[in-house]
Write an enzyme that holds these catalytic residues in place. Structure first.
Site, PDB file in Angstrom:
ATOM      1  N   GLU A  99      49.223  39.011  40.966  1.00  0.00           N
ATOM      2  CA  GLU A  99      48.810  39.831  42.080  1.00  0.00           C
ATOM      3  C   GLU A  99      49.364  39.091  43.237  1.00  0.00           C
ATOM      4  O   GLU A  99      48.703  38.583  44.181  1.00  0.00           O
ATOM      5  CB  GLU A  99      47.284  39.451  41.936  1.00  0.00           C
ATOM      6  N   GLU A 145      44.538  44.521  33.745  1.00  0.00           N
ATOM      7  CA  GLU A 145      43.136  43.987  33.984  1.00  0.00           C
ATOM      8  C   GLU A 145      42.443  45.392  34.097  1.00  0.00           C
ATOM      9  O   GLU A 145      42.395  45.988  35.094  1.00  0.00           O
ATOM     10  CB  GLU A 145      42.835  43.330  34.935  1.00  0.00           C
TER      11      GLU A 145
HETATM   12  C1  GAL Z   1      41.907  39.944  39.512  1.00  0.00           C
HETATM   13  C2  GAL Z   1      42.498  38.627  39.257  1.00  0.00           C
HETATM   14  C3  GAL Z   1      42.071  38.146  38.088  1.00  0.00           C
HETATM   15  C4  GAL Z   1      40.474  37.904  38.455  1.00  0.00           C
HETATM   16  C5  GAL Z   1      39.873  39.377  38.357  1.00  0.00           C
HETATM   17  C6  GAL Z   1      38.392  39.411  38.738  1.00  0.00           C
HETATM   18  O1  GAL Z   1      42.234  40.220  40.951  1.00  0.00           O
HETATM   19  O2  GAL Z   1      43.893  39.155  38.724  1.00  0.00           O
HETATM   20  O3  GAL Z   1      42.705  36.798  38.092  1.00  0.00           O
HETATM   21  O4  GAL Z   1      40.101  37.104  39.616  1.00  0.00           O
HETATM   22  O5  GAL Z   1      40.493  39.933  39.530  1.00  0.00           O
HETATM   23  O6  GAL Z   1      38.391  38.926  39.882  1.00  0.00           O
END
Ligand code: GAL
Length: 683
Positions: free
Chosen positions: A150, A314
């Protein structure tokens, strides 16, 4: 076939072997595989595990994990760990740290505390990335690589000393002479003229917090350039080692970053991190927002503009959470809904965040599929069900999202708008209004970034909206003219083309470079004062409520005023001008596109409800079509997504094959709360 090597959409999950006992790994992977999860993403925050002390490398931990992956048949996306530099590194080399605008240096203890421009950090990153790639890249279980994690999340602004000197170099490359920089930034105003390069700095604190807007615009361009170079540095190293067929990606789209450029230069495809449940977190909940989690369709359209076939690295599977934010768990059906939302918009791979919820650290409330104990639960059962559905959706991976409407954006205007409410407020209102109108009239649309567009890009669209391109170059104006002349319908909003590439206002009559194209002259303009709120304009029998801004339009020869303002001192001035040009036409609207106004345009221009011959659906339902090809035959898949918790009725106007069940359906259909369907169009 998609980039993951499948012709169906496949599932993955984010896994952190370092958070669990080694004895649990095999069982975890077996359970994932039994649930239809075929890929794990690992190692994005694990620098210390590989380089626990400077220059001392130990590959044993992930070797053992990859052995288990290979034994069980699990595929792996391996990450470079540069989002979280180790404590030994930042202590010894504090110059790698980022700082606030005031110069306060960020310290170890969270993540993304580094800056992209420190030569030391670049050197250490080159080394760890090279070592990781050289050691692990040949492992058969690895199918792809994620760079960092990110970029520009947490903060998208950089004020370290390394950034200041890199900014100076960026400006030297761009302007060559200080005279050129002074001219571009208009430094004669308020005696800001620079007389030596050392005087030029990243923006710093000022009495009001505001700085020269042209310097700020270049600063955002510089940040984007820094990230793109940092990503390319890593991908160039990875490319030397990765096996044929393995992809390189990164995840998330964040501010001050030209993700199109980064993808073109460094990635095989972009991946997104999709958390639609943010819209249901009490701290962020907006009662009056009718789109809620559906707003993620807008974000997914942004991702699609970068990579038409993207992945979701994700995908939300549990409650969001932090120490500051409590949040609900996804309700039954919502994980499926959000997964299908991603797929409807072009995802060919969906990986959930995360397998089991962390028991410690900043994100112990950020829930994954499983809770802390790892016991079987409702969410894992839903993931299993999704994997069964995906097995029946063969032919969808690699197919394309269909849209006849495009909305034009570009990075210079987004960055210009960050500090300029004369642009930002209009742009935000129109982006939002157009999105809502498209959603509620079931009108799929694409975002097109004009700074990454060729003359051909727009040809595929019937209608192209250019909400408020304040900054417009001659090359971009030519692309728009070409599109209209070839038969397209181009719709401009107010405040178009009033700035040059440096963000300075132009002296030509407005709307500058598009005046002759749109057949418009704008002798006067005004913001709509709050005591007035809105000014009515009449387009035939349809009244449009114009808000925020009114360009007062006069039609040039050959153009026609279609709507006039009805009130106030400019009553009778043009609000909408129509101009035929070549085979096509333009509309210049003197205000912003609220949801109501955008809907009027979609309907009058004949692009609303393009699937009305196939399905009628209420507002709470989103419809989307993916078109693919199998064995030379075209196949189309209609996604029907119910975002409400209530039953919704849709009407099918012809026989369609329900892909989940295989049955043929026609006529009235009732979708339960959060239910999704995917239909194949037959014949
Ligand atoms: C995303 C990140 C993850 C985790 C997730 C939940 O922004 O890539 O590492 O932090 O959110 O917060």
């Amino acid at each position: 076939m998609n980039l993951i090597g499948n012709d169906r959409v496949s599932l993955g999950v984010c896994y952190y072997p370092e958070h669990w006992q080694e004895a649990d790994w095999e069982n975890d992977l077996q359970r994932m595989l039994a649930s239809g999860i075929e890929t794990v993403r690992i190692a994005e925050f694990a620098w210390n595990l590989i380089e626990p002390r400077e220059g001392s490398f130990d590959y044993a931990f992930f070797d053992r994990f990859l052995d288990v992956a290979e034994k069980t048949g699990m595929q792996v996306v391996f990450c470079t760990p540069t989002a979280t530099p180790p404590a030994w590194l930042t202590k010894k080399y504090p110059e790698v740290l980022n700082a606030t605008m005031e110069g306060v240096v960020y310290q170890h203890g969270f993540r993304r505390h580094y800056n992209y421009n420190s030569p030391k950090y670049q050197e250490l990153c080159r080394r760890i990335v090279g070592r990781i790639a050289a050691h692990y890249a040949s492992r058969p279980c690895i199918v792809g690589w994620q760079i960092d994690n990110e970029f520009n999340c947490e903060t998208a602004e950089f004020y370290s000393e390394s950034d200041s000197s890199a900014f100076r170099n960026f400006l030297k490359r761009k302007y060559r002479t200080l005279d050129a920089l002074n001219a571009a930034w208009g430094t004669v105003f308020w005696n800001q003229t620079y007389t030596a390069w050392e005087e030029v700095d990243v923006p710093r604190a000022t009495p009001t917090g505001r700085v020269n807007p042209h310097r700020r615009l270049d600063f955002f361009r510089f940040i984007s350039d820094s990230v793109c170079r940092f990503a390319k540095m890593q991908s160039d190293i990875l490319r030397r080692y990765v096996k044929k067929g393995d992809f390189i990606t990164t995840n998330g789209i964040f501010g001050n970053l030209d993700s199109h450029r980064m993808t073109e230069e460094s990635l095989d495809l972009m991946m997104y991190d999709s958390y639609p449940n943010f819209s249901y977190c009490p701290a962020l909940y907006h009662e009056e927002d009718p789109t809620k989690d559906r707003n993620w369709s807008r974000h997914l359209s942004e991702v699609r503009s970068i990579s038409p076939h993207f992945g979701v690295m994700e995908q939300q599977s549990g409650a969001n959470g932090s120490m500051e934010m409590m949040a609900p768990v996804p309700k039954p059906g919502q994980i499926t809904l959000w997964t299908m939302q991603s797929i409807a918009h072009g995802a060919d791979f969906v990986s959930f965040f995360r397998w089991r919820t962390a028991t410690m650290g900043t994100e112990m409330y950020w829930h994954g599929i499983l809770d802390y104990s790892g016991r079987e639960n409702r969410r894992l059962a839903e993931v299993r069900d999704i994997s069964q559905k995906l097995k029946k959706m063969e032919g969808i991976a690699g197919s394309s999202y269909e849209a006849q409407v495009a909305v034009v954006r570009d990075y210079d205007n987004i960055w210009n708008g960050q500090a300029d409410v004369w642009q930002r407020d209009l742009e935000q209102a129109s982006i939002w209004g157009l999105f809502q109108a498209c959603q509620h009239t079931h009108t799929p649309f694409d975002y097109v970034y004009i700074d990454h567009c060729s003359k051909k890009t727009l040809d595929q669209y019937k209608v192209v909206f250019c909400p408020h391109l304040a900054i417009l170059t001659q090359e971009q104006a030519d692309i728009l003219r070409h599109y209209a002349e070839q038969g397209g319908t181009l719709v401009f909003g107010c405040r178009t083309a009033y700035k040059d590439i440096n963000g300075c206002c132009v002296t030509e009559p407005l709307p500058g470079l598009v005046g002759s194209l749109a057949g418009v002259d704008i002798p006067e303009y005004t913001a709509v004062a709050p005591d007035i709120g809105s000014v009515t304009a009449l387009w035939g029998d349809t009244s449009l409520r114009t808000i925020l801004f009114n360009d007062q339009l006069a039609a040039a020869d050959g153009a026609e005023v279609l709507a006039e303002y009805q009130e106030g001192y400019y009553q009778g001035a043009g609000a909408l001008v129509h101009h035929r040009i070549g085979e096509g036409e333009t509309y210049y609207f003197g205000s912003v596109f609220t949801a109501e106004t955008a809907r009027v345009f979609l309907e009058k221009l004949g692009v609303a409800e393009p699937y009305s011959g196939i399905i009628s659906a209420p507002q709470d339902i989103e419809t989307a079509m993916r078109r693919g090809e199998k064995d030379g035959e075209s196949r189309r898949f209609l996604f029907v997504l119910n975002y409400s918790g209530e039953e919704q009725m849709v009407m099918l106007h012809r026989k369609l094959r329900n892909v989940y069940t295989g049955s043929v359906e026609n006529g009235e259909q009732t979708l339960a709360g959060y239910e999704t369907r995917v239909y194949e169009i037959m014949g």
